[in-house]
Design an enzyme around this catalytic site. Structure first.
Site, PDB file in Angstrom:
ATOM      1  N   GLU A 146       0.800  -1.216   0.000  1.00 34.25           N
ATOM      2  CA  GLU A 146       0.000   0.000   0.000  1.00 34.25           C
ATOM      3  C   GLU A 146       0.838   1.273   0.000  1.00 34.25           C
ATOM      4  OE1 GLU A 146      -3.161   0.520  -0.355  1.00 34.25           O
ATOM      5  OE2 GLU A 146      -3.751  -1.573  -0.433  1.00 34.25           O
ATOM      6  N   THR A 147       1.762   1.393   0.915  1.00 31.28           N
ATOM      7  CA  THR A 147       2.470   2.667   1.092  1.00 31.28           C
ATOM      8  C   THR A 147       3.965   2.510   1.329  1.00 31.28           C
ATOM      9  OG1 THR A 147       1.999   2.663   3.475  1.00 31.28           O
ATOM     10  CG2 THR A 147       0.419   3.807   2.052  1.00 31.28           C
TER      11      THR A 147
END
Length: 356
Positions: A146-147
């Site tokens: 995701e990040t």
């Protein structure tokens, strides 16, 4: 849940925004309509001067008991962002297959930093696994995909993004109006300044990139400080990802997916015929067993008559056949994509491979 990789095909909540006061062609209010001071002072190009926006705020105020004037003041500062419309409307240059998708996430750097993340947060991950039954490597892989473990969380103003998509992007207006309502309600509940939250162009927020509806439903206060903080509390991030998976049916100690190998890598037509466009598992374990599949997870993965899925992915060395169990389907609840779920699985497995 999460981030909108493919326009977040996870939308389920709808908000009716049909009540309110229509504007005349001359942009003046109908007789009997009252307007707040905030509405009177904003320039005409502001969202607040649009009938559909005002109807939306009227409905939200009635449904949530949020103060109508406060909502108007918030929306008075929202700005249409062309960059958001460009990002969501730009056609993909190509449709990525597994051969092209895999190298984006399965890098040595992402694996190495995932190992470091697991060492640094070992106690939190262990507690989350004990509480929710979700393995530490899967939690870590989600955050990694995701990040990049919290390093890339988005630089778009969430309010501006959601307002733009809710009122200037008709193909998904219903969904994004719902998310805008969720965001405004979430901001009030959590004590946020709604103008100070940044995220993806589609409104996903924090280290795990939860959209507003997911934040409201699945975020947990895992560090016990009285608030749910997916921006700065890694405890809350880890606990919330685990909770999301648990609520969506993660089965502790059950398999996720296994490769189905064939002589000369020639996948039989009977196997290919089991592939479905839907992500929902629909194939019985006996069916793949009759075709010769002997994966080690078959017994556990199909206990209680649980169904599975068969996938054929375009890999770098040709097509790959996979058998996916219920837990694989749960990963796709975070992002509705087989490629995403496979990247999460293989990244999680990579944490346990021999370091290069």
């Amino acid at each position: 849940m999460m981030k909108l990789h493919y326009l977040v095909a996870t939308a389920t909540l709808l908000l009716g925004a049909t009540a309110g006061h229509p504007l005349r062609a001359d942009n003046s209010p109908e007789s009997g309509e009252t307007r707040s001071a905030a509405e009177e002072l904003v320039p005409a190009e502001n969202y607040l001067h649009r009938a559909d926006v005002r109807e939306f705020l009227d409905q939200l105020s009635r449904d949530s008991d949020l103060d109508r004037n406060r909502l108007a003041g918030i929306m008075a500062r929202a700005k249409r962002q062309q960059s958001v419309l460009d990002a969501i409307s730009k056609p993909a240059e190509r449709t990525l297959n597994w051969a092209r998708y895999r190298p984006i996430f399965l890098t040595q750097k992402r694996i190495d930093q995932g190992r470091e993340f697991m060492r640094e947060h070992a106690e939190l991950l262990e507690r989350a696994t004990e509480t929710y039954g979700v393995p530490a490597d899967i939690i870590t892989a989600i955050i990694g995909v995701e990040t990049f473990y919290g390093r890339i969380t988005g630089s778009h103003d969430v309010l501006d993004s959601l307002a733009t998509l809710a009122f200037d992007y008709p193909p998904r207006a219903t969904f994004f109006r719902s998310e805008l309502a969720e965001f405004l309600s979430l901001s009030a509940a959590e004590g946020w300044d709604p103008h100070q939250r940044q995220g993806s162009y589609a409104g996903a927020m924090g280290v795990p990139q939860f959209i507003s509806s997911s934040y409201r439903q699945y975020a947990v206060d895992f560090d016990g400080d009285g608030k749910r903080d997916l921006f700065d509390s890694m405890a809350d991030v880890i606990g919330s990802v685990a909770n999301y998976f648990a609520v969506h049916g993660w089965e502790k100690d059950a398999p996720v997916a296994e490769r189905w190998s064939f002589p000369d890598d020639d996948i039989p037509a009977q196997v290919r015929s089991l592939v479905r466009s839907s992500l929902t598992p629909t194939v019985a374990g006996d069916t793949v067993a009759a075709l010769g599949f002997t994966g080690s997870g078959l017994g556990t993965g199909t206990r209680d008559n649980e169904h599975l899925s068969v996938m054929v992915l375009e890999g770098g060395d040709g097509d790959e056949a996979w058998v996916a169990y219920r837990n694989f389907y749960v990963i796709t609840r975070y992002n509705h994509s087989r490629l995403y779920a496979m990247a999460v699985l293989q990244l999680a497995q990579g944490f346990h491979s021999n370091p290069e």
